[in-house]
Enzyme design. Structure first.
Site, mmCIF file in Angstrom:
data_model
loop_
_atom_site.group_PDB
_atom_site.id
_atom_site.type_symbol
_atom_site.label_atom_id
_atom_site.label_comp_id
_atom_site.label_asym_id
_atom_site.label_seq_id
_atom_site.Cartn_x
_atom_site.Cartn_y
_atom_site.Cartn_z
ATOM 1 N N HIS A 82 15.140 -34.607 -25.263
ATOM 2 C CA HIS A 82 16.565 -34.515 -24.938
ATOM 3 C C HIS A 82 17.394 -34.370 -26.207
ATOM 4 C CE1 HIS A 82 16.466 -36.548 -20.701
ATOM 5 N NE2 HIS A 82 15.568 -35.594 -20.834
ATOM 6 N N TYR A 211 25.222 -42.436 -18.650
ATOM 7 C CA TYR A 211 25.699 -43.818 -18.729
ATOM 8 C C TYR A 211 27.058 -43.860 -18.039
ATOM 9 C CZ TYR A 211 22.189 -45.098 -22.243
ATOM 10 O OH TYR A 211 21.007 -45.366 -22.896
ATOM 11 N N PRO A 303 18.789 -53.811 -22.738
ATOM 12 C CA PRO A 303 18.192 -52.472 -22.710
ATOM 13 C C PRO A 303 19.186 -51.315 -22.805
ATOM 14 C CG PRO A 303 18.099 -53.501 -20.538
ATOM 15 C CD PRO A 303 18.629 -54.527 -21.460
ATOM 16 N N LYS A 307 16.311 -49.707 -26.975
ATOM 17 C CA LYS A 307 15.786 -49.990 -28.304
ATOM 18 C C LYS A 307 14.554 -50.900 -28.375
ATOM 19 C CE LYS A 307 18.648 -47.572 -30.623
ATOM 20 N NZ LYS A 307 18.130 -46.226 -30.830
ATOM 21 N N TYR A 394 21.571 -43.936 -31.750
ATOM 22 C CA TYR A 394 20.804 -43.684 -30.533
ATOM 23 C C TYR A 394 19.486 -42.980 -30.833
ATOM 24 C CZ TYR A 394 20.166 -43.342 -25.533
ATOM 25 O OH TYR A 394 19.677 -43.517 -24.269
HETATM 26 C C1 LIG Z 1 10.574 -56.470 -17.493
HETATM 27 C C2 LIG Z 1 10.959 -55.635 -18.683
HETATM 28 C C3 LIG Z 1 11.579 -54.402 -18.485
HETATM 29 C C4 LIG Z 1 11.967 -53.637 -19.579
HETATM 30 N N1 LIG Z 1 12.611 -52.463 -19.348
HETATM 31 C C5 LIG Z 1 13.036 -51.744 -20.405
HETATM 32 C C6 LIG Z 1 13.735 -50.545 -20.192
HETATM 33 O O1 LIG Z 1 13.946 -50.121 -19.062
HETATM 34 N N2 LIG Z 1 14.191 -49.865 -21.282
HETATM 35 C C7 LIG Z 1 13.967 -50.328 -22.575
HETATM 36 O O2 LIG Z 1 14.387 -49.685 -23.533
HETATM 37 N N3 LIG Z 1 13.277 -51.445 -22.797
HETATM 38 C C8 LIG Z 1 12.815 -52.165 -21.744
HETATM 39 N N4 LIG Z 1 12.138 -53.302 -21.970
HETATM 40 C C9 LIG Z 1 11.852 -53.669 -23.348
HETATM 41 C C10 LIG Z 1 10.561 -53.056 -23.861
HETATM 42 O O3 LIG Z 1 9.711 -52.738 -22.802
HETATM 43 C C11 LIG Z 1 9.921 -54.053 -24.836
HETATM 44 O O4 LIG Z 1 10.802 -54.161 -25.941
HETATM 45 C C12 LIG Z 1 8.523 -53.676 -25.314
HETATM 46 O O5 LIG Z 1 7.594 -53.867 -24.252
HETATM 47 C C13 LIG Z 1 8.090 -54.518 -26.516
HETATM 48 O O6 LIG Z 1 6.727 -54.315 -26.791
HETATM 49 P P1 LIG Z 1 5.822 -55.512 -27.326
HETATM 50 O O7 LIG Z 1 4.485 -54.917 -27.561
HETATM 51 O O8 LIG Z 1 6.515 -56.198 -28.433
HETATM 52 O O9 LIG Z 1 5.748 -56.577 -26.160
HETATM 53 P P2 LIG Z 1 5.127 -56.462 -24.691
HETATM 54 O O10 LIG Z 1 5.239 -55.077 -24.180
HETATM 55 O O11 LIG Z 1 5.768 -57.553 -23.898
HETATM 56 O O12 LIG Z 1 3.593 -56.766 -24.899
HETATM 57 C C14 LIG Z 1 3.108 -58.068 -25.141
HETATM 58 C C15 LIG Z 1 1.682 -58.169 -24.649
HETATM 59 O O13 LIG Z 1 1.186 -59.462 -24.965
HETATM 60 C C16 LIG Z 1 0.490 -59.969 -23.839
HETATM 61 N N5 LIG Z 1 0.498 -61.432 -23.905
HETATM 62 C C17 LIG Z 1 1.508 -62.277 -23.609
HETATM 63 N N6 LIG Z 1 1.126 -63.545 -23.795
HETATM 64 C C18 LIG Z 1 -0.146 -63.515 -24.239
HETATM 65 C C19 LIG Z 1 -1.079 -64.525 -24.605
HETATM 66 N N7 LIG Z 1 -0.751 -65.823 -24.537
HETATM 67 N N8 LIG Z 1 -2.312 -64.152 -25.002
HETATM 68 C C20 LIG Z 1 -2.649 -62.835 -25.075
HETATM 69 N N9 LIG Z 1 -1.805 -61.836 -24.725
HETATM 70 C C21 LIG Z 1 -0.564 -62.176 -24.311
HETATM 71 C C22 LIG Z 1 1.226 -59.404 -22.650
HETATM 72 O O14 LIG Z 1 0.435 -59.388 -21.473
HETATM 73 C C23 LIG Z 1 1.563 -58.012 -23.143
HETATM 74 O O15 LIG Z 1 0.556 -57.082 -22.838
HETATM 75 C C24 LIG Z 1 11.719 -54.091 -20.896
HETATM 76 C C25 LIG Z 1 11.073 -55.310 -21.095
HETATM 77 C C26 LIG Z 1 10.701 -56.088 -20.010
HETATM 78 C C27 LIG Z 1 10.047 -57.410 -20.254
#
Ligand SMILES: Cc1cc2nc3c(=O)[nH]c(=O)nc-3n(C[C@H](O)[C@H](O)[C@H](O)COP(=O)(O)OP(=O)(O)OC[C@H]3O[C@@H](n4cnc5c(N)ncnc54)[C@H](O)[C@@H]3O)c2cc1C
Length: 400
Positions: A82, A211, A303, A307, A394
């Protein structure tokens, strides 16, 4: 590459990674490309990780990082590039020309769970160790030079000795809570609204994200593919899904996204529906001894600015450089600077996400707040300087 995954999890590695979300998997793969070993411990099943619906907008730099890691091929084939986004308010559209204002930079729409699939496949192809369904993960000896991770897998207690631990286990993981509370400063801000998000099997009604600010509240028209739409509605925090039957969600989306010239939102079967609270959260520092936090384990953004995933990738980029400098040159300065380096970006992204959220949501601030919001939107869409500042954030701030 022909290497196969090891049958039994190793008991020793260089970097033990907790969490197979985008942060943990990308870290593991980038470390592999630097010749550094890692083991990923994940609480959930592979299938769960590969189907969890979350973010989907990639900054310019995140897409390039995935390319550089050799995992961008499917994103380039299937992702949607985009060049702009649209603000809809006062019954009119106001487009921000992201590419024109940023020297050609773009965003790529590609679902987070597809990135997770691509990364898991790449780790598996390279013989990388990912232990799914790792239970009771706990961190030990983080203050010394030989940390360990204990966990249970396949009904057996196991221990992984590492040089470093990367806490990539998201907001509800165990890594951050393994740090003594008095060693952390916590910044936590809650918003008086939440998002109801749906995934629907219907072609997006717009080529670009919209938006919308409306008297009923904010709405966002987004997409994951050319066939699947992702839409969001501002709702009350603590709202219950059964108070939002599908027809009501569509009615409200139509109302908030309507335009007087007859532009119409197409509806279709809802595949997934969920409510997410909005919060801004940061811990400082993002390191304790040999434990380094990355991604949602260290910070949460609302969200609105798209980011969360991008910030996780940015942390990982910094951590890989620091670990590579340690293993290749025995340098510790980048590891020592990890938290400060990440937090400089984290706070700028927090500011942007907070600002976008404040500008677009109805927060009960009364008539004065409403007029300020409209003036802000009028300014940001009418001034080239203000539009350029929005666009720069952005598509993703440049890296140092
Ligand atoms: C419900 C939800 C919806 C979202 N929707 C959006 C959106 O629409 N747009 C947007 O921009 N951002 C969104 N986000 C934010 C974005 O998805 C996150 O910032 C991103 O997933 C961060 O990645 P991460 O790897 O840091 O964490 P995560 O993706 O949360 O990955 C963490 C991993 O650690 C694992 N874990 C947790 N605890 C343990 C443990 N004790 N032992 C072993 N493994 C463990 C989990 O199962 C998971 O697989 C959303 C977040 C959530 C929670």
């Amino acid at each position: 590459m022909n290497a196969r995954p090891p049958m039994t999890p190793p008991t020793r590695t260089q970097v033990g990674i907790v969490g197979a979300g985008p942060a943990g998997l990308l870290l593991s793969h980038l470390l592999y490309l630097e010749g550094i070993e890692s083991v990923v411990l994940e609480a959930r099943t592979r299938e769960y990780c590969e189907t969890r619906v979350r973010a989907g907008v990639l900054e310019h730099g995140t897409a390039r990082l995935l390319d550089a890691a050799g995992v961008g091929a499917r994103m380039r084939r299937e992702g949607l590039v985009h060049h702009g986004i649209v603000f809809r308010f006062g019954g009119r559209d106001h487009r921000i020309d992201l590419s024109g204002l940023t020297g050609g930079r773009t965003i790529t729409v590609y679902a987070q769970h597809e990135i997770v699939k691509d990364l898991i496949a790449a780790r598996r192809d390279a013989g990388g160790a990912i232990v799914f369904e790792a239970e009771n993960v706990s961190l030990h000896h983080l203050d010394g030079s030989a940390p360990t991770i204990r966990y249970r897998a396949g009904g057996e207690a196991r221990e992984l000795a590492c040089d470093f631990v990367a806490g990539c286990d998201g907001f509800h993981g165990i890594s951050r809570s393994s740090i003594p509370p008095d060693a952390l400063t916590v910044y936590d801000h809650h918003y008086p609204f939440a998002w109801l998000g749906i995934l629907a099997r219907v072609p997006p009604a717009s080529e670009e994200l919209i938006y919308a600010r409306h008297d009923h509240g904010f709405a966002l028209l987004s997409m994951r593919t050319r066939e699947i739409s992702r839409l969001y509605l501002q709702c009350d925090p603590g709202a219950e899904l059964d108070r939002w039957p599908d027809h009501l969600v569509w009615d409200e989306l139509r109302c908030r996204l309507e335009r007087p010239d007859g532009w119409a939102l197409r509806d279709g079967p809802i595949l997934q529906k969920g409510i997410t609270d909005m919060r801004s959260f940061v811990v400082d520092p993002m390191r304790h001894g040999r434990l380094f936090l990355a991604g949602d384990a260290a910070h949460i953004v609302p969200p609105t600015g798209a980011k969360g995933l991008n910030l996780a990738a940015a942390d990982v980029r910094v951590l890989v450089q620091a670990l590579a400098a340690f293993y290749k040159e025995r340098r510790t300065d980048l590891l020592d600077g990890y938290s400060d380096t990440c937090l400089r970006r984290v706070w700028k992204v927090q500011r942007f996400s907070w600002w976008m959220t404040s500008m677009l949501h109805r927060g009960g601030g009364g008539a004065f707040a409403d007029q300020i919001q409209l003036a802000e939107l009028d300014y940001v869409t009418g001034s080239r300087a203000a539009s350029a500042a929005l666009a720069e954030n952005y598509v993703g701030l440049p890296f140092d």
